[in-house]
Write an enzyme that holds these catalytic residues in place. Structure first.
Site, short mmCIF file in Angstrom:
data_model
loop_
_atom_site.label_atom_id
_atom_site.label_comp_id
_atom_site.label_asym_id
_atom_site.label_seq_id
_atom_site.Cartn_x
_atom_site.Cartn_y
_atom_site.Cartn_z
N HIS A 3 6.43 -2.46 10.74
CA HIS A 3 5.96 -3.07 9.51
C HIS A 3 7.09 -3.17 8.48
CE1 HIS A 3 2.85 -4.53 6.91
NE2 HIS A 3 2.73 -3.44 6.17
N SER A 43 3.68 -6.62 2.79
CA SER A 43 2.35 -6.14 3.13
C SER A 43 1.32 -6.66 2.12
CB SER A 43 2.36 -4.61 3.20
OG SER A 43 1.20 -4.13 3.82
N LEU A 44 0.65 -5.77 1.38
CA LEU A 44 -0.28 -6.23 0.35
C LEU A 44 0.43 -7.04 -0.72
CD1 LEU A 44 -2.67 -3.18 -0.29
CD2 LEU A 44 -3.17 -5.29 0.95
N PHE A 48 0.83 -1.21 0.00
CA PHE A 48 0.00 0.00 0.00
C PHE A 48 0.86 1.26 0.00
CE2 PHE A 48 -3.04 2.81 2.53
CZ PHE A 48 -3.95 2.96 1.49
N ASP A 68 5.91 -9.48 6.40
CA ASP A 68 4.83 -8.90 7.19
C ASP A 68 3.56 -8.71 6.36
OD1 ASP A 68 4.38 -8.27 9.91
OD2 ASP A 68 4.20 -6.15 9.42
#
Length: 516
Positions: free
Chosen positions: A302, A194-195, A118, A217
């Site tokens: 993150h 992430s995404l 993101f 993550d």
């Protein structure tokens, strides 16, 4: 409390914000609010159809579902870098065979895809270029950076919908490389943050026989507690390894998943509150510039999974070995330092995680724990210290104490307060501890200890209590070794019958014969 309120408000805005750009012009059904509903579908040439099915709908976990943007808006780019051209990218376009055939892609070299999440892009997320450089420094690789920054802007729920299109685009690139170069998807490795981790999962779901996925993550919102078809899971590749670094619940400003979603899941520092992040949130503005400073300030934990992956590529001085354990507290207590007879109970975090491949089981996830520091390259030397007390012939009272142990190595020495909280030591018992240090101690030559009485008793001044230690073993944990661990050159003994009074330094020397 204020942080929790801020986090909840941010989450509310993320979930509830609606922008006109969230509405795809190719929707077959649309409700009056612009949100998608069960059965809505959009089809795209070459990529197939994307529908809102039952598995994507959850009132609590995924309250808003929309159809993805069109391909032109998302504008997915697959940018190839090689050692020949490490700073100049070549875009791979499946619909343009010339862009594939005339690229510098070499099927004899390993292929790594790097996918952001993101709000990132190839240049705003400088970590992708850094990771590219680390790989090209290590070996001849085909490095393909996937930039989908046209489709990863707020609102968040729209970005999550767009991930499926990005995955379909990348899958077409993989097929084109197979067609024109004879590349093998079974040997491809996708690294997603992430995404990007879930995009990697969707790619694997499409390709069926993808080689490896590393999830850095994986994003929690809209994916945690959802079915495997919605998120990254062990069936998405032949081997899936995951690094969790921000597993705190989103209500407490955590962005990563806490659930295990790979064949092996690493939880450094319990997967949350990474060392050094309180400092880096402010220091990175000075050391890394405004863009990276803003990233670290809002999502340092993150981001740390990427730091761990990156520093695992070329740094070999310390190997970051994780250990299977029931929970973090048990690991900190030194109860999990065995790799098992077949070494399946430990694994190396980062690039070398694929050495765990032989133990993969898509129906079973293994959670591995380790500690890190807050300083690059982040790895720590881990030791399991076992203290065996001696039961003297003449009865002596058990002692309540705190304990310090010093390891004297061939390169450095280090003192550890292994027992900060007062504990009753029973004679004839065994106690285990986990200690870590950034120092390279080398070969441990001797061990000393000192204990402090935690009992307020005036008679202790006259009749001083004694602690009887039979031996101490020191097991280095930054190496994979079958159980039972060898005690050769790792046991240290003294004269157990003598006993040691409080505040007295006692030294033990190496002697394997005293371990029973």
């Amino acid at each position: 409390m204020l942080r929790q309120i801020a986090a909840i408000w941010s989450w509310f805005v993320c979930v509830c914000a609606v922008s006109s750009s969230a509405i795809s012009i190719n929707i077959t059904k649309q409700n009056v609010f612009g949100f998608g509903k069960l059965g809505d579908e959009v089809c795209m040439k070459e990529l197939g159809c994307f529908a809102i099915t039952k598995d994507f709908i959850s009132l609590l976990q995924r309250p808003i579902n929309v159809l993805p943007h069109d391909r032109a808006t998302i504008d997915t780019k697959c940018l190839l870098y090689t050692r020949q051209f490490p700073k100049e990218s070549h875009q791979l376009i499946p619909s343009d065979p010339k862009s594939i055939k005339e690229s510098e892609y070499n099927p004899k070299h390993p292929t790594k895809f790097i996918i952001h999440g993101f709000r990132d892009s190839e240049y705003y997320g400088g970590w992708m270029l850094d990771m590219r450089d680390e790989f090209l420094m290590k070996d001849d690789y085909n490095i393909i950076i996937v930039d989908w920054s046209g489709g990863n802007k707020p609102p968040y729920f729209q970005a999550t919908a767009n991930t499926r299109v990005v995955a379909a685009e990348v899958a077409e690139v993989v097929k084109a490389l197979e067609k024109h170069f004879g590349a093998k998807r079974e040997e491809f490795h996708i690294i997603g943050h992430s995404l990007g981790s879930h995009i990697a999962g969707y790619i694997g779901e499409r390709l069926k026989t993808l080689g490896r996925i590393t999830g850095c993550d994986p994003a929690e919102p809209y994916f945690q507690n959802m079915p495997p078809s919605v998120r990254l899971d062990p069936t998405d590749a032949d081997f899936v390894d995951v690094i969790h670094s921000d597993a705190t619940d989103i209500s407490f400003i955590g962005f990563g998943m806490s659930h295990s979603v790979g064949h092996v899941d690493f939880f450094p520092n319990n997967g949350r509150n990474q060392p050094g992040c309180k400092r880096d949130r402010f220091l990175s503005f000075i050391t890394d510039g405004l863009n990276e400073g803003l990233r670290r300030f809002g999502a340092c934990n993150h981001q740390r999974a990427l730091d761990f992956m990156m520093h695992s590529i070329n740094f070999r001085k310390i190997v970051p070995v994780g250990y299977q354990c029931n929970d973090w507290e048990s690991f900190l207590a030194g109860k999990c330092a065995d790799c098992g007879k077949d070494t399946s109970q430990c694994a190396i975090m980062g690039l070398r995680a694929d050495e765990y491949y032989q133990f993969r089981n898509s129906s079973k996830t293994r959670n591995m724990y380790l500690k890190t520091s807050g300083n690059k390259p982040f790895w720590l030397y881990h030791y399991q210290i076992t203290v065996k007390t001696y039961k003297p012939r003449v009865s002596h009272k058990d002692v309540r104490l705190t304990l310090e142990v010093t390891l004297f190595g061939s390169k450095n020495d280090e003192l550890f307060k292994v027992q900060n909280v007062a504990t009753t030591y029973y004679h004839g018992a065994r106690y285990q501890y986990l200690v870590t240090t950034e120092k390279e101690l080398g070969e441990i030559k001797s061990v000393s200890y000192k204990w402090y009485s935690a009992t307020l008793n005036p008679t202790n001044w006259i009749f001083k209590p004694k602690l009887y230690i039979e031996y101490v073993t020191v097991i280095p944990m930054n190496e994979i070794e079958p159980s039972p661990r060898s005690k050769s050159n790792r046991a240290f003994c003294g004269n157990p019958e003598t006993g040691v009074t409080p505040n007295t330094l006692a030294t033990l020397h190496r002697n394997d014969k005293c371990v029973k």
